[in-house]
Enzyme design. Structure first.
Site, PDB file in Angstrom:
ATOM      1  N   GLU A   1      -2.371   7.343  -1.191  1.00 43.27           N
ATOM      2  CA  GLU A   1      -1.036   7.918  -0.968  1.00 43.27           C
ATOM      3  C   GLU A   1      -1.180   9.416  -1.234  1.00 43.27           C
ATOM      4  O   GLU A   1      -1.122  10.232  -0.328  1.00 43.27           O
ATOM      5  CB  GLU A   1      -0.013   7.273  -1.910  1.00 43.27           C
ATOM      6  CG  GLU A   1       1.391   7.858  -1.799  1.00 43.27           C
ATOM      7  CD  GLU A   1       2.366   7.303  -2.850  1.00 43.27           C
ATOM      8  OE1 GLU A   1       1.920   6.779  -3.880  1.00 43.27           O
ATOM      9  OE2 GLU A   1       3.596   7.444  -2.633  1.00 43.27           O
TER      10      GLU A   1
ATOM     11  N   ASP B   1       9.372   1.338   0.565  1.00 44.54           N
ATOM     12  CA  ASP B   1       8.898   1.835  -0.728  1.00 44.54           C
ATOM     13  C   ASP B   1      10.030   1.868  -1.766  1.00 44.54           C
ATOM     14  O   ASP B   1      10.168   0.924  -2.534  1.00 44.54           O
ATOM     15  CB  ASP B   1       8.243   3.219  -0.555  1.00 44.54           C
ATOM     16  CG  ASP B   1       7.197   3.543  -1.611  1.00 44.54           C
ATOM     17  OD1 ASP B   1       6.826   2.647  -2.385  1.00 44.54           O
ATOM     18  OD2 ASP B   1       6.731   4.700  -1.654  1.00 44.54           O
ATOM     19  N   ASP B   2      10.805   2.939  -1.778  1.00 52.04           N
ATOM     20  CA  ASP B   2      11.908   3.110  -2.745  1.00 52.04           C
ATOM     21  C   ASP B   2      13.137   3.610  -1.990  1.00 52.04           C
ATOM     22  O   ASP B   2      13.507   4.792  -2.080  1.00 52.04           O
ATOM     23  CB  ASP B   2      11.497   4.128  -3.816  1.00 52.04           C
ATOM     24  CG  ASP B   2      10.231   3.709  -4.536  1.00 52.04           C
ATOM     25  OD1 ASP B   2      10.310   2.806  -5.388  1.00 52.04           O
ATOM     26  OD2 ASP B   2       9.155   4.258  -4.209  1.00 52.04           O
TER      27      ASP B   2
HETATM   28  N1  ADE Z   1       6.262   3.430  -7.828  1.00 50.87           N
HETATM   29  C1  ADE Z   1       7.346   3.398  -7.055  1.00 50.87           C
HETATM   30  N2  ADE Z   1       7.108   4.004  -5.882  1.00 50.87           N
HETATM   31  C2  ADE Z   1       5.821   4.432  -5.918  1.00 50.87           C
HETATM   32  C3  ADE Z   1       4.978   5.112  -5.015  1.00 50.87           C
HETATM   33  N3  ADE Z   1       5.398   5.519  -3.815  1.00 50.87           N
HETATM   34  N4  ADE Z   1       3.715   5.388  -5.407  1.00 50.87           N
HETATM   35  C4  ADE Z   1       3.282   5.004  -6.601  1.00 50.87           C
HETATM   36  N5  ADE Z   1       4.036   4.358  -7.476  1.00 50.87           N
HETATM   37  C5  ADE Z   1       5.294   4.059  -7.145  1.00 50.87           C
HETATM   38 ZN    ZN Z   2       5.026   2.134  -3.500  1.00 48.67          ZN
END
Ligand code: ADE
Ligand code: ZN
Length: 333
Positions: A200, A278-279
């Site tokens: 990432e 993701d979030d």
């Molecule tokens: N925890 C929550 N979202 C994350 C992300 N994109 N990368 C690493 N840890 C995370």
């Molecule tokens: Zn993640």
């Protein structure tokens, strides 16, 4: 051609990279703070949203862990999970494999069973009331020692029927996969599947060592693999799924602009890429908005969007016969 938003919604999809704590919407954060009589550093929803300007992953994580403090009771974890599942229903997600970070909660005194029971009962209710199936993933925090991950795994073993896989998330740089080689081996020996964030913010070397040392079934993110032609060839040859999160990547400055995102090039080269949120409460969109962004910024065709939905089913942990029947439905949209 039908309206593209409707087309995206109608594609049956799986979501394979979703942090439940990252689906905590500002409205629920305020409600839970009130319910649990906690004070927040924000006065209202606008102030919460204004704080969501991130320069990198760590900026985001600092705010995300602070937000998670409002989650205290089993009902809170149920409400969090149920809120996410209602979004799944609206957006055509038929199967989800969300993850959660037990250490974020147990380290502040919330018992493990409070967390997992709240999440599990919402997931069960989604199967009966919304027709959404799910498998849960238990993630270790990589900024903490491997010993803490071992303790978390031990704590979780009595609940082994409530999760299918272990994962690895949080601050990537400086916390390489080899730090967790032993605990992943133990989880594998206990019969769990495995996934891990890699590539990432971290370099392609972290993707190599995640594959070689952690024995994972999927890589979460993995976008920096694009920088290494030999690694790309391995991902293609072995059809290793990548759970890519486009809006997350632009919000965390992994790519400056969505037009620069490499997911389409990876798809066209034959990498098993999938699209995930993701979030979503922090990054401005759930899974359908991620598909939509790819359509708008990369001019993805309906056939390419359909392929991404097929990949999401193929890369899931569903049984093969279930995969086959959902893929037939995707092909007929
Ligand atoms: N925890 C929550 N979202 C994350 C992300 N994109 N990368 C690493 N840890 C995370
Ligand atoms: Zn993640």
């Amino acid at each position: 051609m039908k309206n593209m938003t409707d087309f995206i919604t109608q594609l049956p999809k799986a979501e394979l990279h979703l942090h439940l704590e990252g689906s905590l919407e500002p409205e629920l954060m305020l409600k839970l703070a009130q319910r649990n009589k906690l004070s927040l550093p924000y006065d209202d929803i606008a102030a919460i949203k204004a704080a969501y300007e991130f320069g990198n992953l760590q900026d985001f994580l600092d705010i995300y862990y602070q937000g998670a403090n409002v989650l205290q009771t089993e009902q809170d974890f149920f409400d969090l999970t149920w809120g996410y599942l209602l979004r799944c229903k609206e957006q055509g997600v038929v199967h989800t494999e969300p993850c959660f970070d037990p250490q974020t909660h147990t380290d502040r005194g919330i018992p493990f069973q409070v967390v997992i029971n709240g999440i599990s009962s919402a997931l069960k209710q989604a199967q009966t009331q919304l027709g959404i199936s799910s498998y849960l993933i238990l993630s270790f925090l990589r900024h903490l020692p491997e010993e803490a991950a071992f303790e978390t795994l031990e704590m979780a073993l009595p609940y082994r029927d409530q999760f299918i896989a272990v994962g690895l998330d949080s601050s990537e740089m400086g916390h390489p996969p080899e730090k967790f080689q032993r605990v992943f081996a133990k989880a594998r020996a206990e019969g769990f599947k495995a996934v891990a964030h890699a590539g990432e913010e971290g370099p392609p070397e972290y993707v190599w060592s995640t594959l070689d040392l952690l024995n994972v079934d999927r890589i979460d993110h993995g976008v920096r693999a694009y920088e290494d032609a030999e690694l790309m060839q391995r991902l293609i040859d072995e059809q290793v799924p990548l759970t890519v999160c486009p809006l997350s990547n632009t919000r965390l400055k992994v790519f400056t602009d969505m037009a620069d995102h490499t997911i389409l090039k990876m798809l066209e080269q034959g990498v098993m890429v999938t699209v995930n949120s993701d979030d979503p409460a922090y990054f401005g969109g759930y899974v359908a908005e991620n598909y939509q962004a790819l359509y708008e910024s990369l001019e993805m065709t309906p056939a390419q969007l359909q392929q991404l939905a097929i990949n999401s089913i193929k890369a899931s942990f569903l049984p093969q016969d279930t995969k086959n029947s959902i893929i037939l439905q995707i092909e007929s949209v």
